[in-house]
Each structure stands twice: as structure tokens, then as C-alpha cells.
Design a protein around this motif. Structure first.
Motif, mmCIF file in Angstrom:
data_model
loop_
_atom_site.group_PDB
_atom_site.id
_atom_site.type_symbol
_atom_site.label_atom_id
_atom_site.label_comp_id
_atom_site.label_asym_id
_atom_site.label_seq_id
_atom_site.Cartn_x
_atom_site.Cartn_y
_atom_site.Cartn_z
ATOM 1 N N VAL A 1 10.873 7.120 -10.538
ATOM 2 C CA VAL A 1 10.536 7.710 -11.829
ATOM 3 C C VAL A 1 11.679 7.400 -12.789
ATOM 4 O O VAL A 1 12.821 7.798 -12.550
ATOM 5 C CB VAL A 1 10.341 9.234 -11.723
ATOM 6 N N ILE A 2 11.376 6.686 -13.862
ATOM 7 C CA ILE A 2 12.378 6.348 -14.868
ATOM 8 C C ILE A 2 12.318 7.410 -15.964
ATOM 9 O O ILE A 2 11.347 7.490 -16.696
ATOM 10 C CB ILE A 2 12.146 4.943 -15.439
ATOM 11 N N GLY A 3 13.354 8.222 -16.016
ATOM 12 C CA GLY A 3 13.407 9.343 -16.944
ATOM 13 C C GLY A 3 13.451 10.650 -16.180
ATOM 14 O O GLY A 3 12.471 11.024 -15.530
ATOM 15 N N ALA A 4 14.592 11.363 -16.255
ATOM 16 C CA ALA A 4 14.768 12.588 -15.476
ATOM 17 C C ALA A 4 14.748 13.825 -16.368
ATOM 18 O O ALA A 4 15.558 14.738 -16.211
ATOM 19 C CB ALA A 4 16.073 12.527 -14.684
ATOM 20 N N GLY A 5 13.805 13.839 -17.307
ATOM 21 C CA GLY A 5 13.557 15.036 -18.096
ATOM 22 C C GLY A 5 12.570 15.928 -17.379
ATOM 23 O O GLY A 5 12.188 15.663 -16.234
ATOM 24 N N PRO A 6 12.111 16.999 -18.018
ATOM 25 C CA PRO A 6 11.158 17.909 -17.372
ATOM 26 C C PRO A 6 9.896 17.221 -16.860
ATOM 27 O O PRO A 6 9.427 17.516 -15.759
ATOM 28 C CB PRO A 6 10.838 18.918 -18.475
ATOM 29 N N THR A 7 9.346 16.283 -17.640
ATOM 30 C CA THR A 7 8.140 15.587 -17.192
ATOM 31 C C THR A 7 8.428 14.692 -16.003
ATOM 32 O O THR A 7 7.676 14.670 -15.028
ATOM 33 C CB THR A 7 7.536 14.765 -18.340
ATOM 34 N N VAL B 1 -0.885 -2.250 -16.120
ATOM 35 C CA VAL B 1 -0.116 -2.938 -15.084
ATOM 36 C C VAL B 1 -0.272 -2.165 -13.779
ATOM 37 O O VAL B 1 0.189 -1.022 -13.689
ATOM 38 C CB VAL B 1 1.375 -3.037 -15.460
ATOM 39 N N PRO B 2 -0.932 -2.712 -12.783
ATOM 40 C CA PRO B 2 -1.141 -1.983 -11.528
ATOM 41 C C PRO B 2 0.164 -1.457 -10.948
ATOM 42 O O PRO B 2 1.171 -2.162 -10.890
ATOM 43 C CB PRO B 2 -1.770 -3.038 -10.609
ATOM 44 N N GLY B 3 0.140 -0.186 -10.568
ATOM 45 C CA GLY B 3 1.306 0.416 -9.941
ATOM 46 C C GLY B 3 2.296 1.046 -10.891
ATOM 47 O O GLY B 3 3.234 1.713 -10.459
ATOM 48 N N ILE B 4 2.102 0.859 -12.223
ATOM 49 C CA ILE B 4 2.996 1.469 -13.208
ATOM 50 C C ILE B 4 2.237 2.579 -13.935
ATOM 51 O O ILE B 4 1.224 2.342 -14.587
ATOM 52 C CB ILE B 4 3.528 0.441 -14.220
ATOM 53 N N TYR B 5 2.744 3.800 -13.787
ATOM 54 C CA TYR B 5 2.136 4.974 -14.397
ATOM 55 C C TYR B 5 2.970 5.423 -15.600
ATOM 56 O O TYR B 5 4.186 5.195 -15.653
ATOM 57 C CB TYR B 5 2.051 6.116 -13.387
ATOM 58 N N LEU B 6 2.316 6.092 -16.540
ATOM 59 C CA LEU B 6 2.989 6.629 -17.717
ATOM 60 C C LEU B 6 2.867 8.144 -17.703
ATOM 61 O O LEU B 6 1.831 8.690 -17.312
ATOM 62 C CB LEU B 6 2.368 6.070 -18.996
ATOM 63 N N ALA B 7 3.926 8.831 -18.132
ATOM 64 C CA ALA B 7 3.904 10.289 -18.133
ATOM 65 C C ALA B 7 4.670 10.814 -19.333
ATOM 66 O O ALA B 7 5.650 10.222 -19.779
ATOM 67 C CB ALA B 7 4.505 10.840 -16.837
ATOM 68 N N GLY B 8 4.208 11.925 -19.854
ATOM 69 C CA GLY B 8 4.890 12.533 -20.982
ATOM 70 C C GLY B 8 4.515 11.909 -22.306
ATOM 71 O O GLY B 8 3.446 11.311 -22.459
ATOM 72 N N VAL B 9 5.414 12.003 -23.252
ATOM 73 C CA VAL B 9 5.106 11.625 -24.627
ATOM 74 C C VAL B 9 4.809 10.137 -24.781
ATOM 75 O O VAL B 9 4.123 9.744 -25.737
ATOM 76 C CB VAL B 9 6.273 12.046 -25.544
ATOM 77 N N VAL B 10 5.281 9.278 -23.877
ATOM 78 C CA VAL B 10 5.023 7.848 -24.022
ATOM 79 C C VAL B 10 3.524 7.542 -23.974
ATOM 80 O O VAL B 10 3.081 6.511 -24.483
ATOM 81 C CB VAL B 10 5.751 7.015 -22.946
ATOM 82 N N VAL B 11 2.746 8.431 -23.387
ATOM 83 C CA VAL B 11 1.300 8.232 -23.299
ATOM 84 C C VAL B 11 0.666 8.203 -24.689
ATOM 85 O O VAL B 11 -0.340 7.529 -24.915
ATOM 86 C CB VAL B 11 0.649 9.345 -22.444
ATOM 87 N N ALA B 12 1.262 8.921 -25.643
ATOM 88 C CA ALA B 12 0.657 9.086 -26.964
ATOM 89 C C ALA B 12 1.129 8.070 -27.985
ATOM 90 O O ALA B 12 0.750 8.150 -29.155
ATOM 91 C CB ALA B 12 0.938 10.493 -27.481
ATOM 92 N N GLY B 13 1.962 7.117 -27.603
ATOM 93 C CA GLY B 13 2.423 6.116 -28.559
ATOM 94 C C GLY B 13 3.237 6.734 -29.677
ATOM 95 O O GLY B 13 4.161 7.505 -29.428
ATOM 96 N N GLU B 14 2.882 6.409 -30.909
ATOM 97 C CA GLU B 14 3.619 6.936 -32.057
ATOM 98 C C GLU B 14 3.248 8.375 -32.385
ATOM 99 O O GLU B 14 3.912 9.011 -33.212
ATOM 100 C CB GLU B 14 3.380 6.045 -33.283
ATOM 101 N N ILE C 1 2.210 15.422 -27.378
ATOM 102 C CA ILE C 1 2.571 15.749 -25.998
ATOM 103 C C ILE C 1 3.985 16.316 -25.968
ATOM 104 O O ILE C 1 4.926 15.715 -26.486
ATOM 105 C CB ILE C 1 2.465 14.520 -25.085
ATOM 106 N N PHE C 2 4.114 17.487 -25.343
ATOM 107 C CA PHE C 2 5.392 18.156 -25.208
ATOM 108 C C PHE C 2 5.581 18.519 -23.737
ATOM 109 O O PHE C 2 4.768 18.176 -22.886
ATOM 110 C CB PHE C 2 5.419 19.417 -26.080
ATOM 111 N N ILE C 3 6.649 19.240 -23.443
ATOM 112 C CA ILE C 3 6.849 19.696 -22.068
ATOM 113 C C ILE C 3 5.647 20.508 -21.615
ATOM 114 O O ILE C 3 5.190 20.386 -20.468
ATOM 115 C CB ILE C 3 8.131 20.547 -21.954
ATOM 116 N N GLU C 4 5.092 21.324 -22.527
ATOM 117 C CA GLU C 4 4.020 22.245 -22.167
ATOM 118 C C GLU C 4 2.804 21.556 -21.553
ATOM 119 O O GLU C 4 2.153 22.111 -20.659
ATOM 120 C CB GLU C 4 3.563 23.046 -23.388
#
Length: 341
Positions: A16-22, A296-309, A314-317
Motif C-alpha cells: 500500500v503506497i500511502g500510510a494515511g488513514p485510508t 491496470v490489473p493488480g493496481i487498486y486505488l483508494a481514498g481521494v485519488v479515486v475522485a480525480g480533481e 472523498i474524505f477519511i469518513e
């Protein structure tokens, strides 16, 4: 020290790249499903939260920030930044999360089932991680929306606000009209700075927190904070700042500038991974809404990056639930919970 001596390698089912709450929530759910997980962050645990203003109060309640079914106990209806940082530290400790702090991802190679994540530590040493799957949970707070004006490169200009004390008795400009700008302007004024607020809108944004908006508006009305609306800073020098206003251009004395004009995900990093962005839809990345797997198979997105600009969607909630979706898909695909050979 030679490159070979400094080189280490780890193997995991999921990185997981990014060690924030998400990112932490993703790691927790994957661990619960039986996978070996490594989190990587170029800063500290919850790096974005750490760089919020030191006295910041969340707009939400403690239970909406909870991850991993660990209660967030707080005597306050709205928790503070420090309380949140302590909570997430306790969660990381409880789940014994494998967090690699202060490692910057340089590039990612390989493909689904056998990714290689090349990172670099604070001393320039190269590290390699191998994983079957990836989650990108990098947030957006690390990449400001730059003004693109002369003088923005001066060290008197910052895109983050932390604490007011260093600016006592000085002329400061705060650029922006949302929460971060309002909070900074008020905090600076209350601690003895001479504050000028500049916003391209006709008034403060209506999304400013309901208990802050009347406060900042009253300070402006009383002349305690000087405000220029429908205006923009066009040039910054060592000793002043130039503002384009509806009545013409003015130049004012200035020692520091806080350009609090928002932030955006690292789209270049996503594109380097092969993730497609919809340029006609706020640069939203290609992503299955049910599984959160990208194109891209095998690469998942989580958190605010899902929403683009659309970083206000998307927040922690709500991002904290993405981990369950991803873990469910890994199990559905019968991903072997055995580390890469």
C-alpha cells in the motif's frame, strides 16, 4: 556505503503506497483477510494529518474517523489533529502494521502478480519491495495548486500553514477563500500578525465551516483583517506583494505569503503506472467502482485519488471503507496469501 550494501528487499502480497488513514484501513482489511501487507510513505505515519495546523479541529465526529473497528475516544465533539494522530498511532500499534516511513517511491515495475516497487530513503539509498498487488492511497495534500506567478519560488512563500508564532508583528498575505485560508488568517491575526486576505471569489467560500465563516467575515467587516475579494496576487518580491483588484493593481508591504489555494493528487505518478485519466471528467482515474481496481490489473486505488480533481468528494469518513472493497476483491480472485517467491 556502496549501493549493494545499502540495498534491501522485502516481499509481500500487497504493498500500500500511502500510510494515511485510508492506506492504513486498506492494510488492516487485507491483513484480516490473511495477506502479508507493507505500507510505504515518503513521510511519517499519517503524514498529511501531521502537516495540518497544529491546533486544527476536525469538522467531523470521532466515530467517523475510526478504522479497523477500534473506537476513537475523545472528550470533544469534534476531535483535534493531535487526538487523531494519537488514535492512528494506537491503531497501527494494535494491528502491528508494517509501515516503512520516509521512503519515496521512485518507480514501479512489473505487472499483476509480480510488481517491483523501487524506493529511496532519506539518505538516497535504494530499496526494493516486491508484491503481488498494489494499492495507491497517496491522497492529495502533498501537491499544492501552484499560482504560477513571479516570486512564488521565494522562501517567504509557503503552501502550508502550521503555527502563528513566527509571524508575530509581520505583514502576511493569505491567498484563498476556503477553510484552510480562513483558519490561517484568523489564527495569524489573533497572534499578532498584520493579515491581508486575497481571494479570487466575491466572498469567502460557502463551504467554510459554519463556526468559522462568521468569525472571519466579522474580522474583515471590522477592518481587523484586510480582505481583497475578486482579486489575485500577481507578483511577489522579497519585500512586497502585488494584487490585482477590481479597482486596479496595488502593491503592499509583505514578509510572508501563505498560498492556501488547494491541492491535487499526483496525476503524473498515476499516469506513470499506466492508470488512465478521464480528461473530460475532472481527471478521474479509470477505476471499477465496486472493486476499486484500476485499468491496470493488480493496481487498486483508494481514498481521494479515486475522485480525480474532485478532492471535496472523498474524505477519511468515506475513504476508510475502501479497504473492505479491495480485500473482498482479493479474496474473490483467490489471490494466494503467500508472499512473492
Amino acid at each position: 556505503m556502496s549501493e549493494q550494501a545499502a540495498y534491501t528487499e522485502t516481499k509481500a502480497d500487497l504493498v500500500v503506497i500511502g500510510a494515511g488513514p485510508t492506506g492504513m484501513a486498506c492494510a488492516i482489511e487485507a491483513q484480516r483477510a490473511g495477506f502479508k501487507v507493507v505500507l510505504i510513505d515518503k513521510g511519517c505515519l499519517c503524514n498529511s494529518l501531521f502537516h495540518y495546523p497544529s491546533n486544527m479541529t476536525f469538522f467531523t465526529t470521532p466515530e467517523l474517523l475510526e478504522i479497523g473497528d477500534i473506537p476513537f475516544s475523545s472528550p470533544n465533539q469534534k476531535p483535534t489533529r493531535d487526538e487523531a494522530l494519537e488514535y492512528y498511532r494506537k491503531v497501527a500499534e494494535h494491528y502491528r502494521l508494517d509501515v516503512r516511513q520516509y521512503e519515496t517511491v521512485v518507480r514501479v515495475a512489473g505487472s499483476d502478480g509480480n510488481f517491483t516497487i523501487h524506493t529511496m530513503d532519506r539518505f538516497g539509498r535504494q530499496i526494493e519491495h516486491r508484491a503481488r498487488k498494489l494499492v495507491i492511497a497517496t491522497g492529495y495534500y502533498d501537491l499544492p495548486n501552484y499560482l504560477g506567478i513571479p516570486g512564488e519560488e521565494l522562501n517567504k512563500v509557503t503552501h502550508y500553514y502550521h503555527a502563528p508564532h513566527p509571524y508575530y508583528g509581520l505583514d502576511v498575505v493569505v491567498i484563498g477563500g476556503k477553510n484552510s485560508a480562513a483558519i490561517a488568517a484568523l489564527d495569524l491575526w489573533r497572534h499578532g500578525a498584520r493579515v491581508t486576505l486575497v481571494h479570487r471569489g466575491a466572498e469567502m467560500h460557502h463551504h467554510v465551516k459554519y463556526w468559522i465563516l462568521p468569525d472571519v467575515n466579522n474580522r474583515v467587516k471590522n477592518g481587523e483583517i484586510t480582505a481583497y475579494f475578486s482579486s489575485s496576487v500577481t507578483r511577489i518580491t522579497e519585500d512586497d506583494a502585488t494584487i490585482a483588484t477590481p479597482k486596479g493593481e496595488i502593491t503592499i508591504p509583505n514578509q510572508f505569503v501563505f498560498a492556501l489555494t488547494g491541492y491535487q493528487p499526483d496525476f503524473r505518478f498515476l499516469e506513470a503506472l499506466g492508470v488512465k485519466l478521464d480528461e473530460e471528467n475532472d481527471r478521474c482515474p479509470a477505476c471499477d467502482p465496486m472493486t476499486l481496481e484500476s485499468n491496470v490489473p493488480g493496481i487498486y486505488l483508494a481514498g481521494v485519488v479515486v475522485a480525480g480533481e474532485r478532492t471535496n468528494e472523498i474524505f477519511i469518513e468515506n475513504g476508510r471503507f475502501h479497504g473492505k472493497q479491495i480485500a473482498a476483491d482479493l479474496l474473490a480472485k483467490n489471490v494466494s496469501a503467500v508472499a512473492v517467491d
